[in-house]
Write a protein that holds these residues in place. Structure first.
Motif, PDB file in Angstrom:
ATOM      1  N   SER A 118       0.698  -1.343  -0.054  1.00 56.80           N
ATOM      2  CA  SER A 118       0.053  -0.031   0.012  1.00 56.80           C
ATOM      3  C   SER A 118       0.818   1.371   0.280  1.00 56.80           C
ATOM      4  O   SER A 118       0.407   2.125  -0.756  1.00 56.80           O
ATOM      5  N   ALA A 119       2.090   1.191   0.689  1.00 57.96           N
ATOM      6  CA  ALA A 119       3.056   2.539   0.729  1.00 57.96           C
ATOM      7  C   ALA A 119       3.549   2.682  -0.859  1.00 57.96           C
ATOM      8  O   ALA A 119       3.461   3.602  -1.333  1.00 57.96           O
ATOM      9  N   VAL A 120       3.851   1.620  -1.401  1.00 55.34           N
ATOM     10  CA  VAL A 120       4.542   1.654  -2.631  1.00 55.34           C
ATOM     11  C   VAL A 120       3.361   2.283  -3.636  1.00 55.34           C
ATOM     12  O   VAL A 120       3.643   3.110  -4.401  1.00 55.34           O
ATOM     13  N   ALA A 121       2.300   1.647  -3.585  1.00 61.39           N
ATOM     14  CA  ALA A 121       1.146   2.339  -4.449  1.00 61.39           C
ATOM     15  C   ALA A 121       1.015   4.000  -4.224  1.00 61.39           C
ATOM     16  O   ALA A 121       0.632   4.585  -5.064  1.00 61.39           O
ATOM     17  N   GLU A 122       0.855   4.043  -2.837  1.00 58.32           N
ATOM     18  CA  GLU A 122       0.532   5.542  -2.671  1.00 58.32           C
ATOM     19  C   GLU A 122       1.678   6.310  -3.008  1.00 58.32           C
ATOM     20  O   GLU A 122       1.598   7.537  -3.824  1.00 58.32           O
ATOM     21  N   VAL A 123       2.850   5.921  -2.855  1.00 60.09           N
ATOM     22  CA  VAL A 123       4.303   6.850  -3.147  1.00 60.09           C
ATOM     23  C   VAL A 123       4.034   6.752  -4.799  1.00 60.09           C
ATOM     24  O   VAL A 123       4.496   7.870  -5.194  1.00 60.09           O
ATOM     25  N   ALA A 124       3.892   5.788  -5.592  1.00 65.45           N
ATOM     26  CA  ALA A 124       3.873   5.794  -6.975  1.00 65.45           C
ATOM     27  C   ALA A 124       2.969   6.870  -7.378  1.00 65.45           C
ATOM     28  O   ALA A 124       3.082   7.452  -8.348  1.00 65.45           O
ATOM     29  N   PHE A 125       1.641   6.991  -7.058  1.00 63.48           N
ATOM     30  CA  PHE A 125       0.662   7.706  -7.418  1.00 63.48           C
ATOM     31  C   PHE A 125       1.293   9.131  -7.068  1.00 63.48           C
ATOM     32  O   PHE A 125       1.093  10.109  -7.830  1.00 63.48           O
ATOM     33  N   GLU A 126       1.682   9.433  -5.829  1.00 64.04           N
ATOM     34  CA  GLU A 126       2.161  10.847  -5.375  1.00 64.04           C
ATOM     35  C   GLU A 126       3.514  11.225  -6.411  1.00 64.04           C
ATOM     36  O   GLU A 126       3.289  12.260  -6.350  1.00 64.04           O
ATOM     37  N   GLN A 127       4.167  10.216  -6.645  1.00 61.85           N
ATOM     38  CA  GLN A 127       5.473  10.931  -7.465  1.00 61.85           C
ATOM     39  C   GLN A 127       5.137  10.776  -9.022  1.00 61.85           C
ATOM     40  O   GLN A 127       5.794  11.051  -9.862  1.00 61.85           O
ATOM     41  N   GLY A 128       3.785  10.545  -9.227  1.00 66.90           N
ATOM     42  CA  GLY A 128       3.313  10.719 -10.595  1.00 66.90           C
ATOM     43  C   GLY A 128       3.649   9.518 -11.513  1.00 66.90           C
ATOM     44  O   GLY A 128       3.496   9.546 -12.948  1.00 66.90           O
ATOM     45  N   LEU A 129       4.099   8.616 -10.916  1.00 66.99           N
ATOM     46  CA  LEU A 129       4.487   6.967 -11.551  1.00 66.99           C
ATOM     47  C   LEU A 129       3.277   6.450 -12.102  1.00 66.99           C
ATOM     48  O   LEU A 129       3.437   5.721 -12.925  1.00 66.99           O
ATOM     49  N   THR A 130       2.046   6.691 -11.508  1.00 67.52           N
ATOM     50  CA  THR A 130       0.774   6.084 -12.082  1.00 67.52           C
ATOM     51  C   THR A 130      -0.112   7.313 -12.086  1.00 67.52           C
ATOM     52  O   THR A 130      -0.067   8.219 -11.386  1.00 67.52           O
ATOM     53  N   SER A 131      -1.190   7.067 -13.190  1.00 73.08           N
ATOM     54  CA  SER A 131      -1.957   8.080 -13.505  1.00 73.08           C
ATOM     55  C   SER A 131      -2.956   8.318 -12.352  1.00 73.08           C
ATOM     56  O   SER A 131      -3.692   9.213 -12.511  1.00 73.08           O
ATOM     57  N   ARG A 132      -3.259   7.272 -11.849  1.00 67.71           N
ATOM     58  CA  ARG A 132      -4.572   7.167 -10.767  1.00 67.71           C
ATOM     59  C   ARG A 132      -4.059   6.488  -9.763  1.00 67.71           C
ATOM     60  O   ARG A 132      -2.901   5.418  -9.797  1.00 67.71           O
ATOM     61  N   PRO A 133      -4.578   6.302  -8.456  1.00 70.41           N
ATOM     62  CA  PRO A 133      -4.177   5.498  -7.499  1.00 70.41           C
ATOM     63  C   PRO A 133      -4.424   3.961  -7.736  1.00 70.41           C
ATOM     64  O   PRO A 133      -5.620   3.751  -8.552  1.00 70.41           O
ATOM     65  N   VAL A 134      -3.705   3.137  -7.556  1.00 69.94           N
ATOM     66  CA  VAL A 134      -3.980   1.590  -7.671  1.00 69.94           C
ATOM     67  C   VAL A 134      -3.820   0.836  -6.602  1.00 69.94           C
ATOM     68  O   VAL A 134      -3.203   1.373  -5.600  1.00 69.94           O
ATOM     69  N   CYS A 135      -4.314  -0.324  -6.653  1.00 71.11           N
ATOM     70  CA  CYS A 135      -4.595  -1.224  -5.493  1.00 71.11           C
ATOM     71  C   CYS A 135      -2.948  -1.983  -5.232  1.00 71.11           C
ATOM     72  O   CYS A 135      -2.212  -1.993  -5.942  1.00 71.11           O
ATOM     73  N   GLU A 136      -2.868  -2.628  -4.023  1.00 66.74           N
ATOM     74  CA  GLU A 136      -1.842  -3.344  -3.842  1.00 66.74           C
ATOM     75  C   GLU A 136      -1.707  -4.536  -4.624  1.00 66.74           C
ATOM     76  O   GLU A 136      -0.531  -4.730  -5.370  1.00 66.74           O
ATOM     77  N   GLU A 137      -2.717  -5.148  -5.267  1.00 69.47           N
ATOM     78  CA  GLU A 137      -2.576  -6.084  -6.195  1.00 69.47           C
ATOM     79  C   GLU A 137      -1.950  -5.973  -7.384  1.00 69.47           C
ATOM     80  O   GLU A 137      -1.036  -6.379  -8.017  1.00 69.47           O
ATOM     81  N   THR A 138      -2.340  -4.460  -8.017  1.00 66.30           N
ATOM     82  CA  THR A 138      -1.667  -3.974  -9.093  1.00 66.30           C
ATOM     83  C   THR A 138      -0.199  -3.990  -8.877  1.00 66.30           C
ATOM     84  O   THR A 138       0.747  -4.162  -9.830  1.00 66.30           O
ATOM     85  N   ILE A 139       0.266  -3.400  -7.776  1.00 65.64           N
ATOM     86  CA  ILE A 139       1.717  -3.251  -7.436  1.00 65.64           C
ATOM     87  C   ILE A 139       2.311  -4.522  -7.528  1.00 65.64           C
ATOM     88  O   ILE A 139       3.456  -4.964  -7.971  1.00 65.64           O
ATOM     89  N   ARG A 140       1.672  -5.647  -6.750  1.00 60.07           N
ATOM     90  CA  ARG A 140       2.104  -7.192  -6.715  1.00 60.07           C
ATOM     91  C   ARG A 140       2.355  -7.621  -7.991  1.00 60.07           C
ATOM     92  O   ARG A 140       3.347  -8.190  -8.414  1.00 60.07           O
ATOM     93  N   GLN A 141       1.465  -7.375  -9.076  1.00 63.16           N
ATOM     94  CA  GLN A 141       1.350  -7.989 -10.223  1.00 63.16           C
ATOM     95  C   GLN A 141       2.374  -7.234 -11.259  1.00 63.16           C
ATOM     96  O   GLN A 141       3.083  -7.821 -12.072  1.00 63.16           O
ATOM     97  N   THR A 142       2.785  -5.834 -10.765  1.00 64.22           N
ATOM     98  CA  THR A 142       3.875  -5.066 -11.719  1.00 64.22           C
ATOM     99  C   THR A 142       5.205  -5.748 -11.385  1.00 64.22           C
ATOM    100  O   THR A 142       5.962  -5.856 -11.990  1.00 64.22           O
ATOM    101  N   PHE A 143       5.488  -5.934  -9.879  1.00 65.09           N
ATOM    102  CA  PHE A 143       6.784  -6.611  -9.547  1.00 65.09           C
ATOM    103  C   PHE A 143       6.737  -7.778 -10.137  1.00 65.09           C
ATOM    104  O   PHE A 143       8.091  -8.358 -10.626  1.00 65.09           O
ATOM    105  N   LYS A 144       5.621  -8.904 -10.233  1.00 62.38           N
ATOM    106  CA  LYS A 144       5.861 -10.021 -10.616  1.00 62.38           C
ATOM    107  C   LYS A 144       6.032 -10.122 -12.251  1.00 62.38           C
ATOM    108  O   LYS A 144       6.912 -11.011 -12.661  1.00 62.38           O
ATOM    109  N   ARG A 145       5.368  -9.144 -12.946  1.00 57.65           N
ATOM    110  CA  ARG A 145       5.809  -9.112 -14.279  1.00 57.65           C
ATOM    111  C   ARG A 145       7.364  -8.908 -14.667  1.00 57.65           C
ATOM    112  O   ARG A 145       7.905  -9.064 -15.458  1.00 57.65           O
ATOM    113  N   LEU A 146       7.701  -8.074 -13.611  1.00 63.09           N
ATOM    114  CA  LEU A 146       9.245  -7.758 -13.646  1.00 63.09           C
ATOM    115  C   LEU A 146       9.993  -8.879 -13.131  1.00 63.09           C
ATOM    116  O   LEU A 146      11.472  -8.584 -13.378  1.00 63.09           O
ATOM    117  N   GLY A 147       9.498  -9.776 -12.657  1.00 65.20           N
ATOM    118  CA  GLY A 147      10.335 -11.221 -12.173  1.00 65.20           C
ATOM    119  C   GLY A 147      10.826 -10.954 -10.618  1.00 65.20           C
ATOM    120  O   GLY A 147      11.868 -11.539 -10.354  1.00 65.20           O
TER     121      GLY A 147
END
Length: 172
Positions: A118-147
């Protein structure tokens, strides 16, 4: 009681396409052609459904699709919900979100120590890395996609991204 739904009169070209579609190998296209031609002949949705052995709603879906899409309704669309997104975080941003793990969460006003999803998701949005707030599962799946294994990654305290990626076995 609702009035029966009938499509507009078919042009000669449309009728030819539909009659040709009756011989299609694609069952979706063939069924849609059967429905549209039967309706153009004056048959109602329940009668067509009985004749073809399908649900009345299937017939109504085909008729409504023809009204809104025209002949494009002969192509099967994705069954995936419109709200489903393949990747909310694109590749470039994914690398930047991944880069957050090399820093201490306290640099972003979070509790020091381990990152949380949740902290990664919040910071990613605050830093403009995501266009909208995302959920924890989106962050988990993003890391999984990166291996990247999140359980190992959340405790990384490496000073730079290269070291973190090397530890994850992603860089030589």
């Amino acid at each position: 009681m609702k009035a029966p739904l009938f499509i507009r009169p078919l042009s000669a070209d449309e009728r030819l396409v539909l009659q040709t579609g009756l011989h299609s190998r694609d069952t979706f296209t063939r069924r849609r052609c059967q429905i549209l031609l039967a309706n153009a002949e004056g048959k109602t949705a329940p009668k067509i459904a009985t004749q073809l052995g399908c649900a009345t709603q299937t017939v109504l879906n085909a008729l409504n699709a023809f009204v809104t899409e025209g002949m494009e309704c002969l192509r099967e669309k994705s069954h995936r919900t419109k709200s489903a997104r393949t990747f909310l975080i694109q590749d470039t941003s994914a690398e930047q979100v991944f880069g957050l793990l090399r820093s201490n969460p306290s640099e972003f006003g979070r509790d020091p120590g381990l990152w949380t999803l949740s902290a990664v998701a919040e910071v990613a949005f605050e830093q403009g890395l995501t266009s909208r707030p995302v959920c924890e599962e989106t962050i988990r799946q993003t890391f999984k996609r990166l291996g990247v294994d999140w359980m190992q990654a959340k405790s990384w305290g490496y000073p730079n991204l290269h070291d973190a990626r090397q530890a994850a076995g992603l860089a030589g």
